[in-house]
Design a protein around this motif. Structure first.
Motif, short mmCIF file in Angstrom:
data_model
loop_
_atom_site.label_atom_id
_atom_site.label_comp_id
_atom_site.label_asym_id
_atom_site.label_seq_id
_atom_site.Cartn_x
_atom_site.Cartn_y
_atom_site.Cartn_z
N ARG A 14 -9.82 2.96 4.97
CA ARG A 14 -10.35 4.02 4.43
C ARG A 14 -11.52 4.40 5.72
O ARG A 14 -12.47 3.25 5.65
N ARG A 26 -13.28 0.58 6.16
CA ARG A 26 -13.16 0.08 5.18
C ARG A 26 -11.89 -0.51 4.58
O ARG A 26 -11.50 0.19 4.47
N LYS A 27 -11.22 -1.39 4.34
CA LYS A 27 -10.20 -2.31 3.94
C LYS A 27 -10.10 -1.90 2.44
O LYS A 27 -10.80 -2.51 1.81
N THR A 28 -9.43 -1.10 1.44
CA THR A 28 -9.29 -1.55 0.12
C THR A 28 -8.10 -1.60 -0.46
O THR A 28 -7.00 -1.06 -0.26
N ILE A 30 -5.95 -0.70 -4.03
CA ILE A 30 -5.40 0.17 -4.88
C ILE A 30 -4.85 0.09 -6.10
O ILE A 30 -3.57 -0.29 -5.56
N GLY A 39 -7.38 -3.44 -8.29
CA GLY A 39 -8.29 -2.84 -7.21
C GLY A 39 -9.73 -3.09 -7.15
O GLY A 39 -9.98 -3.49 -6.21
N TYR A 40 -10.23 -2.90 -8.01
CA TYR A 40 -12.05 -2.52 -8.67
C TYR A 40 -12.30 -4.05 -8.71
O TYR A 40 -13.43 -4.65 -7.75
N ASN A 43 -11.69 -5.46 -4.54
CA ASN A 43 -12.42 -4.99 -3.45
C ASN A 43 -14.20 -5.64 -3.59
O ASN A 43 -15.05 -5.01 -2.49
N THR A 46 -14.52 -9.08 -0.28
CA THR A 46 -14.00 -8.65 0.91
C THR A 46 -14.54 -9.73 1.86
O THR A 46 -14.23 -9.54 3.40
N TYR A 138 -16.27 11.23 3.32
CA TYR A 138 -14.32 10.87 2.96
C TYR A 138 -13.04 11.81 3.39
O TYR A 138 -13.33 13.24 2.28
N PHE A 152 -13.52 5.45 -7.47
CA PHE A 152 -13.34 4.91 -6.95
C PHE A 152 -14.70 4.34 -5.70
O PHE A 152 -15.65 3.24 -5.80
N THR A 156 -18.15 1.50 -6.34
CA THR A 156 -17.86 0.32 -5.35
C THR A 156 -18.88 0.40 -5.03
O THR A 156 -19.67 -0.66 -4.26
#
Length: 280
Positions: A14, A26-28, A30, A39-40, A43, A46, A138, A152, A156
């Protein structure tokens, strides 16, 4: 079915754009369920070292054959808790009832962690460093909803300012719809812009909502190729042409009643500027 499909997980890159047009990645992770808990969870880890630490804890429990709560290695985050059991990891909501989310066998969780570790070590390698003083934009993908991404980002980055942008190609034109968020909350300020094939903005609508009442301002922009000069045109509540910006600072606006006298035939030659319709 692979383990990511089984748990409705996918990993994406992203890009975030900061003031000065600096874009970082940013590697995300989902998780396509209502509360995105996996996902949370992913994340929040990392770097390879923190992921390896979780895997080491799992391997130790497997080698022991059971989990002793006295080890105290549960993982507590802002929204969820991950508790170890003898052969699995139990994810719970942090609400007062400790709502059960899902129990995942160690074999599956380890495979997910290894895949996540491989993904965050793949290019591109840029990282975002965001705090409460940071502002960024974004750009929403076709498959992403504003609500999903806003949720998200708040989970984050917590209370920070950001703008979500939806882009749509319309023939030779590019339409952008922007929604502003202040301190992680929607401020109900929206901007719709239209750009021509040269990348020049020719239309802009601002919508500002306060206590259920909206204020809408529409502007169009005309670029004079000969003079290399931009002018701004304004419109009234009925969508009719109201005034044009004037070069002379002593008389900043030329009103609709004066346009034919000062710029003969302007609206006839440029019918797009007669009203506030977006599409030429």
């Amino acid at each position: 079915m692979n383990v990511l499909d089984q748990y409705k997980l996918f990993f994406v890159d992203r890009p975030f754009t900061f003031p000065g047009d600096k874009t970082v990645n940013r590697k995300t992770a989902i998780h396509c369920v209502d509360n995105d808990f996996l996902g949370y969870f992913l994340n929040r880890f990392t770097d390879g070292e923190s992921i390896d630490e979780i895997i080491t804890q799992i391997d130790f429990i497997i080698s022991e054959g059971f989990y002793d709560p006295e080890y105290g290695t549960e993982i507590y985050l802002d929204f969820i808790t991950m508790r170890y059991k003898d052969t699995s990891a139990l994810f719970e909501d942090i609400d007062i009832n400790k709502t059960h989310l899902q129990e995942i066998p160690f074999s599956d969780l380890k495979e997910i962690l290894y895949l996540w570790k491989d993904f965050i070590r793949s290019s591109p390698f840029d990282r975002t460093t965001i705090d409460s003083r940071t502002e960024f934009c974004y750009s929403l993908k076709d498959y992403e909803t504003e609500q999903e991404i806003a949720s998200f980002l708040v989970k984050t980055f917590h209370e920070t300012d950001f703008t979500l942008i939806r882009t749509e190609n319309m023939g030779d034109y590019r339409k952008e719809f922007s929604a502003g968020y202040s301190k992680g909350k929607a401020d109900e300020f929206y901007v719709t812009s239209l750009y021509d094939k040269n990348g020049r903005m020719i239309y802009e609508k601002e919508e500002d909502y306060f206590n259920g009442v909206s204020e809408i301002i529409i502007r169009k922009y005309y670029f004079d190729e000969q003079l290399q000069y931009n002018v701004e045109l304004l419109y009234n509540r009925n969508g009719e042409f109201s005034a044009i910006e004037n070069i002379n600072p002593e008389s900043p606006y030329i009103y609709a009643s004066e346009i034919d006298m000062l710029y003969p035939g302007f609206l006839v030659k440029n019918p797009y500027y007669k009203n506030s319709d977006m599409i030429p």
